[in-house]
Scaffold this active site. Sequence first.
Site, PDB file in Angstrom:
ATOM      1  N   SER A  17      40.465  25.097   7.983  1.00  0.00           N
ATOM      2  CA  SER A  17      39.211  24.482   8.432  1.00  0.00           C
ATOM      3  C   SER A  17      39.018  23.043   7.919  1.00  0.00           C
ATOM      4  O   SER A  17      38.530  22.203   8.683  1.00  0.00           O
ATOM      5  CB  SER A  17      38.020  25.354   8.035  1.00  0.00           C
ATOM      6  OG  SER A  17      38.076  26.552   8.765  1.00  0.00           O
ATOM      7  N   LYS A  66      32.103  37.194   4.338  1.00  0.00           N
ATOM      8  CA  LYS A  66      31.298  37.141   5.571  1.00  0.00           C
ATOM      9  C   LYS A  66      30.136  38.147   5.559  1.00  0.00           C
ATOM     10  O   LYS A  66      29.045  37.840   6.027  1.00  0.00           O
ATOM     11  CB  LYS A  66      32.186  37.382   6.794  1.00  0.00           C
ATOM     12  CG  LYS A  66      33.141  36.230   7.070  1.00  0.00           C
ATOM     13  CD  LYS A  66      33.963  36.482   8.328  1.00  0.00           C
ATOM     14  CE  LYS A  66      34.925  35.332   8.569  1.00  0.00           C
ATOM     15  NZ  LYS A  66      35.637  35.447   9.848  1.00  0.00           N
ATOM     16  N   ASN A  87      29.871  33.575   9.734  1.00  0.00           N
ATOM     17  CA  ASN A  87      30.930  32.620   9.373  1.00  0.00           C
ATOM     18  C   ASN A  87      30.411  31.180   9.379  1.00  0.00           C
ATOM     19  O   ASN A  87      31.126  30.268   9.007  1.00  0.00           O
ATOM     20  CB  ASN A  87      32.144  32.750  10.310  1.00  0.00           C
ATOM     21  CG  ASN A  87      31.873  32.221  11.691  1.00  0.00           C
ATOM     22  OD1 ASN A  87      30.730  32.045  12.089  1.00  0.00           O
ATOM     23  ND2 ASN A  87      32.925  31.967  12.447  1.00  0.00           N
ATOM     24  N   GLY A 129      42.875  47.453  16.758  1.00  0.00           N
ATOM     25  CA  GLY A 129      42.252  47.129  15.467  1.00  0.00           C
ATOM     26  C   GLY A 129      40.744  47.227  15.543  1.00  0.00           C
ATOM     27  O   GLY A 129      40.150  47.025  16.615  1.00  0.00           O
ATOM     28  N   ALA A 130      40.138  47.570  14.404  1.00  0.00           N
ATOM     29  CA  ALA A 130      38.678  47.755  14.381  1.00  0.00           C
ATOM     30  C   ALA A 130      38.057  47.120  13.136  1.00  0.00           C
ATOM     31  O   ALA A 130      37.044  47.587  12.625  1.00  0.00           O
ATOM     32  CB  ALA A 130      38.347  49.250  14.452  1.00  0.00           C
ATOM     33  N   GLY A 132      36.811  43.359  10.979  1.00  0.00           N
ATOM     34  CA  GLY A 132      35.772  42.363  11.214  1.00  0.00           C
ATOM     35  C   GLY A 132      36.010  41.538  12.469  1.00  0.00           C
ATOM     36  O   GLY A 132      35.095  41.330  13.275  1.00  0.00           O
TER      37      GLY A 132
HETATM   38  P1  ATR Z   1      39.792  41.206   9.899  1.00  0.00           P
HETATM   39  O1  ATR Z   1      38.454  40.978   9.279  1.00  0.00           O
HETATM   40  O2  ATR Z   1      40.642  39.958  10.000  1.00  0.00           O
HETATM   41  O3  ATR Z   1      39.721  41.944  11.192  1.00  0.00           O
HETATM   42  P2  ATR Z   1      40.363  43.618   8.438  1.00  0.00           P
HETATM   43  O4  ATR Z   1      38.912  43.929   8.523  1.00  0.00           O
HETATM   44  O5  ATR Z   1      41.052  43.804   7.139  1.00  0.00           O
HETATM   45  O6  ATR Z   1      40.623  42.092   8.846  1.00  0.00           O
HETATM   46  O7  ATR Z   1      41.112  44.415   9.578  1.00  0.00           O
HETATM   47  C1  ATR Z   1      42.454  44.481   9.647  1.00  0.00           C
HETATM   48  C2  ATR Z   1      42.850  45.379  10.838  1.00  0.00           C
HETATM   49  O8  ATR Z   1      44.262  45.497  10.836  1.00  0.00           O
HETATM   50  C3  ATR Z   1      42.270  46.781  10.768  1.00  0.00           C
HETATM   51  O9  ATR Z   1      42.030  47.246  12.071  1.00  0.00           O
HETATM   52  C4  ATR Z   1      43.431  47.542  10.124  1.00  0.00           C
HETATM   53  O10 ATR Z   1      43.418  48.916  10.390  1.00  0.00           O
HETATM   54  P3  ATR Z   1      42.662  49.959   9.387  1.00  0.00           P
HETATM   55  O11 ATR Z   1      41.220  49.974   9.802  1.00  0.00           O
HETATM   56  O12 ATR Z   1      43.345  51.246   9.600  1.00  0.00           O
HETATM   57  O13 ATR Z   1      42.866  49.416   7.982  1.00  0.00           O
HETATM   58  C5  ATR Z   1      44.596  46.882  10.795  1.00  0.00           C
HETATM   59  N1  ATR Z   1      45.846  47.070  10.045  1.00  0.00           N
HETATM   60  C6  ATR Z   1      46.205  46.484   8.885  1.00  0.00           C
HETATM   61  N2  ATR Z   1      47.439  46.901   8.508  1.00  0.00           N
HETATM   62  C7  ATR Z   1      47.854  47.808   9.433  1.00  0.00           C
HETATM   63  C8  ATR Z   1      49.045  48.600   9.623  1.00  0.00           C
HETATM   64  N3  ATR Z   1      50.071  48.550   8.737  1.00  0.00           N
HETATM   65  N4  ATR Z   1      49.117  49.402  10.708  1.00  0.00           N
HETATM   66  C9  ATR Z   1      48.092  49.448  11.597  1.00  0.00           C
HETATM   67  N5  ATR Z   1      46.952  48.719  11.491  1.00  0.00           N
HETATM   68  C10 ATR Z   1      46.834  47.914  10.422  1.00  0.00           C
END
Ligand code: ATR
Length: 277
Positions: A17, A66, A87, A129-130, A132
């Site tokens: 940034s 955040k 953010n 993914g779920a 943030g």
């Molecule tokens: P951000 O805020 O950038 O989204 P986060 O909240 O840490 O970061 O989310 C990371 C995402 O990557 C989550 O969906 C995580 O899945 P989990 O909810 O099961 O933790 C996913 N993720 C991270 N490592 C993973 C892996 N080895 N296999 C599958 N999903 C993964």
Amino acid sequence: MTKKAGVIGWPVSHSLSPRLHGFWLKKYSINGSYNAIEINPNNLEKFIKDLSFNGFTGLNVTVPYKETVAKLVHVLDENSCRLGAVNTLVVGSDNLIYGSNTDGFGFMQNLIANAPQWKSKNSVAVVLGAGGAAKSIISSLINSGISEIRLTNRTYDEAISLKNNMGSSIKVFKWKNRSNILNDIELLVNTTTLGMIGKPPLDIDLNGLPSKAVVMDIVYSPLITPLLEEAKYRSNPVINGIGMLLHQARPGFHQWFGLKPEVTKELENYVLLGAQS
Ligand code: ATR
């Protein structure tokens, strides 16, 4: 007087940034500053409280603050209130701190800019993914009027709780079935950290993916992730993650420095040079 902004995180030295806002400040000859500020968790509350006193016009907030900072500001807009995460902070002329979340805006602007053929109407997306980032992205997809979001996450319960917060257009699938939910979709978005330098690649079979579906990755290091590489090979339109970072910064810059900045190829190249060093 120099207008002062910056980004806070812990750690924050990796943040692109300062480079991004620095480019715009120089380009538009604005008397302003933007620095990365590492804040120890013990000092966070006081730092936010003293923002106006210390002469800040506003701030960006990055990992891991955040959610915590969303609880510390005076006013949240509707979107950041729903997400429970900010953010972007603006110090108002009333000295109150206003919080917003522009990640979803950045995602949508990046999608519109790079895939103008994509339309939300009657459209289906798969979101991987779920965390943030997924929350912001899903919220912006729902606001765009998309018909269906197929959501899958390694931790199933996280996806279910996101669906429960965000509504009925989301259908949740088990992570092991991620390769089987790609039929008839217009958009595939990876919001996980898989594919990032130092992390395992995203293991997904794209055989069922329609050839016109747009494939987006929010990872930008590397710029072309293994997912995008494969999608490109299959002739799908692909969008890398750097554009989301560039576009999410626009509303903050506008509010702090009074000018709507432009996202250009020159900016992208300049910021990417910082990602490589
Ligand atoms: P951000 O805020 O950038 O989204 P986060 O909240 O840490 O970061 O989310 C990371 C995402 O990557 C989550 O969906 C995580 O899945 P989990 O909810 O099961 O933790 C996913 N993720 C991270 N490592 C993973 C892996 N080895 N296999 C599958 N999903 C993964």
